[in-house]
Scaffold this active site. Structure first.
Site, PDB file in Angstrom:
ATOM      1  N   ASP A  96      -1.828  -4.872  -0.882  1.00  0.00           N
ATOM      2  CA  ASP A  96      -2.045  -5.033   0.551  1.00  0.00           C
ATOM      3  C   ASP A  96      -3.510  -5.321   0.863  1.00  0.00           C
ATOM      4  O   ASP A  96      -4.423  -4.796   0.218  1.00  0.00           O
ATOM      5  CB  ASP A  96      -1.607  -3.744   1.264  1.00  0.00           C
ATOM      6  CG  ASP A  96      -1.781  -3.806   2.758  1.00  0.00           C
ATOM      7  OD1 ASP A  96      -1.124  -4.663   3.384  1.00  0.00           O
ATOM      8  OD2 ASP A  96      -2.564  -3.001   3.310  1.00  0.00           O
ATOM      9  N   GLU A 146      -1.762 -10.107  -0.911  1.00  0.00           N
ATOM     10  CA  GLU A 146      -1.776 -10.464   0.499  1.00  0.00           C
ATOM     11  C   GLU A 146      -3.237 -10.773   0.838  1.00  0.00           C
ATOM     12  O   GLU A 146      -4.008  -9.895   1.187  1.00  0.00           O
ATOM     13  CB  GLU A 146      -1.256  -9.324   1.375  1.00  0.00           C
ATOM     14  CG  GLU A 146      -1.100  -9.752   2.829  1.00  0.00           C
ATOM     15  CD  GLU A 146      -1.478  -8.671   3.834  1.00  0.00           C
ATOM     16  OE1 GLU A 146      -1.260  -8.900   5.030  1.00  0.00           O
ATOM     17  OE2 GLU A 146      -2.000  -7.621   3.438  1.00  0.00           O
TER      18      GLU A 146
END
Length: 642
Positions: free
Chosen positions: A315, A368
């Protein structure tokens, strides 16, 4: 307390202090043991170099801090350890830490706990991870299933709100309840993988797991560690891979967690210009500290080692890479060369990916990463970050912006569709329509679509048809596959009742058929990351908002023609150039009646005529349905398997 016993060797300490120990979970935390000459018990070990005193408190000693004191190792590692006879699986505990600094006292959860209490309670639980796995068939073929030249259509899931139990106070499903229902559903929809939003323990449910306190424990909200293993096992038995969201970018400031752990800024930076995240009100890891890198990489490998995860989606990589992320001028500290790049974080990410692919070569790591940082998904030996895949955020933003336009204006923004091919092969991209696009006032995917209700559903089918034909792997957040109207809310179940209505059934059927064809058609996945796997037919028809292109596999017969009409105006006798004659079968049509469309199309296919078009000797005279995506299979190709 038994003094002198340790699970840690001198080599462990050396690797830990070098930032190279990648399985610290085998040494730190709590471990059930039998030590010769004593009753069975638990060995505890915790890193707290600036502590004056550390003890284990728990339900086995009435939470008294002076009963079971740990001893500090004499090797300057900062690790405190000790064996406590009589402690068993299921006992609750914490560490009581007294710091050298201002006599600071605090009770901390175990950073290496493998089980925790269900929030809002915060104690750690002594636990083992024994489990009889039954996914050997999946694990044996995982190399093929996870390969970059294999199909990958990912269903992103928030476990707590995928489906609830209304007759039981609308509670979330447990891991074991999810195991049956989710595995069967994803398998039936023909997705290849699920991506599970963070299951690592987190105190605030509304963070969706992205504010992690327990980097080695699945959240107790839905069951035990073995219950979560059962979920993964069942998905694998259903031929579905499991990607876990993992958050090494920041951590919350809850007192029982990692923050100010031993009375000092141990895991984070002391200077808020480095250690405080203004966007998420959380702490940023100190990637320059070797021990912190060892702990984080150990966490990543833990989920691959012990929970058979097939991949990790990392993330907020951009927030890791840039020192000025979410900061104004004067709120950040440049690196030693005066730049904004976090040099220590770059090394951490490279070390992470090297460790994952060394020990689990059939797994994948996914970044990401929302900027133009170069070579994110390229090997470290070439200067890349070493990820296997990267989310294509640029494609996602351009595509959703284009689709939100009233169709009359789309011709003026045609380049938002065609520009993505210019950079489509610079990275190994995933095309994501994730949870972030359907929250915080952004509306659902269906809600973003313009026009009346019929046009909204047609646009959504077209959006998915375009996504599945574009180079790159696919990701869709739950609810999008049946056209949920409202935004996602983590406190509510998806609106499954909508499937009682034909338009929503049509969206779901379209996604199912797209997945079915995609998984079986090499032209759509085998050369996702090669520019010779894609060829434009016509990218210039902005006046009619139409694009046409080929997707190509390794074999000549692996050829698919895709034509998309982004207006609600049907087009007849629309000529598209093709490389050779024969009958081109219409294998998918988003406007088919079974999907809720108007039923316009080419009646199963069309014979190519020797009429030159688009620089090719043959062409097809097509009927293009309104807001429709058409897929054609080249002549000579084997029939599509039903």
């Amino acid at each position: 307390m038994l003094q002198g016993f340790s699970l840690l060797t001198d080599h462990d300490i050396y690797l830990f202090r070098q930032g190279r120990h990648v399985r610290l979970y085998e040494k730190l935390g709590s471990h059930l043991l039998t030590v010769k000459g004593t009753p069975p018990g638990v060995q505890f070990a915790v890193w707290a170099p600036n502590a004056h005193k550390v003890s284990v408190i728990g339900d086995f000693n009435d939470w008294r801090p002076d009963t079971h004191l740990l001893r500090k190792r004499e090797d300057d590692s900062g690790i405190w350890e000790g064996f406590i006879p009589g402690v068993t699986a299921g006992n609750h505990y914490k560490y009581h830490i007294t710091s050298h600094h201002n006599n600071y006292r605090v009770e901390k959860s175990d950073p290496f706990a493998m089980r925790s209490e269900a929030p809002p309670r915060t104690a750690s639980i002594v636990w083992g991870l024994d489990f009889d796995w039954d996914d050997s068939q999946w694990m044996e073929k995982r190399t093929e299933s996870n390969a970059l030249n294999s199909p990958m259509s990912i269903y992103e899931v928030h476990l707590g709100s995928w489906r609830c139990v209304p007759e039981d106070n609308n509670r979330s499903l447990s891991y074991r309840e999810l195991a049956g229902q989710l595995a069967d559903y994803v398998s039936d929809m023909d997705f290849t993988h699920v991506e599970i939003m963070p299951v690592t323990e987190h105190p605030f449910y509304g963070s969706w797991g992205y504010q992690t306190t327990g980097y080695f424990t699945p959240t107790a909200r839905y069951g035990t560690p073995q219950d979560f293993m059962h979920l993964v096992d069942r998905l694998h038995q259903n031929d579905v891979g499991v990607i876990l969201d993992w958050v090494p970018s920041h951590f919350p400031t809850d007192e029982h967690g990692l923050v100010y752990f031993d009375g000092t800024y141990l895991f984070e930076h002391a200077d808020p210009k480095l250690g405080y995240h203004p966007e998420w009100n959380s702490s940023i890891f100190n990637y320059g500290r070797h021990e912190v890198r060892s702990i984080l990489i150990s966490s990543a490998l833990f989920w691959l080692d012990k929970y058979h995860a097939d991949g990790l989606r990392v993330d907020a990589v951009a927030s890791i890479l840039y020192l000025d992320y979410a900061r104004q001028a004067g709120e950040w500290i440049p690196n030693e060369y005066g730049g904004r790049e976090n040099i220590q974080a770059v090394q951490f990410l490279r070390d992470l990916n090297e460790a994952v692919y060394r020990d689990h070569p059939s797994a994948q790591t996914v970044a990401e990463e929302s900027t133009a940082w170069p070579m994110v998904s390229r090997p470290t030996y070439l200067g890349g970050l070493g990820f296997g895949l990267k989310w294509n955020m640029g494609w996602m933003h351009d595509t959703l912006k284009y689709f939100s336009l009233d169709t009359i204006y789309r011709k003026y923004h045609h380049d938002q569709l065609t520009f993505s091919i210019w950079y489509a092969f610079h990275e190994n991209f995933i095309l994501p329509f994730s949870h972030d696009e359907v929250v915080h006032g952004k509306g659902s995917l269906l809600g973003k679509m313009p026009g009346d209700d019929w046009q909204k559903f047609a646009n959504l089918r077209l959006l998915f048809g375009y996504q599945y034909s574009h180079p790159g792997k696919k990701l869709l957040f739950m609810g999008g596959e049946f056209g949920q109207w409202r935004e996602w809310n983590h406190d509510r179940s998806l609106d499954w009742h909508l499937l009682g209505n034909a338009p929503h059934q049509g969206i779901q059927r379209w996604l199912q058929d797209l997945n079915h064809f995609y998984r079986r058609e090499p032209a759509l996945y085998a050369r996702d990351f090669e520019n010779n796997g894609f060829e434009w037919v016509d990218l210039h028809d902005w006046e009619h908002s139409i694009i046409s292109f080929f997707r190509k596999g390794e074999k000549p017969e692996d050829l698919v023609l895709v034509v998309c009409n982004f207006t609600p105006v049907p087009r007849t006798d629309y000529r598209v150039g093709v490389p050779h004659g024969g009958f081109w079968r219409e294998v998918l049509n988003s406007d088919a009646v079974i999907y809720g469309g108007s039923g316009q199309g080419n009646v199963g296919g069309i014979e190519a005529a020797p009429i030159p078009a688009h620089g090719r000797y043959y062409s097809l005279s097509l009927t293009l349905p309104p807001l429709g995506a058409l897929y054609f299979k080249a002549p000579g190709a084997p029939p599509v398997h039903e």
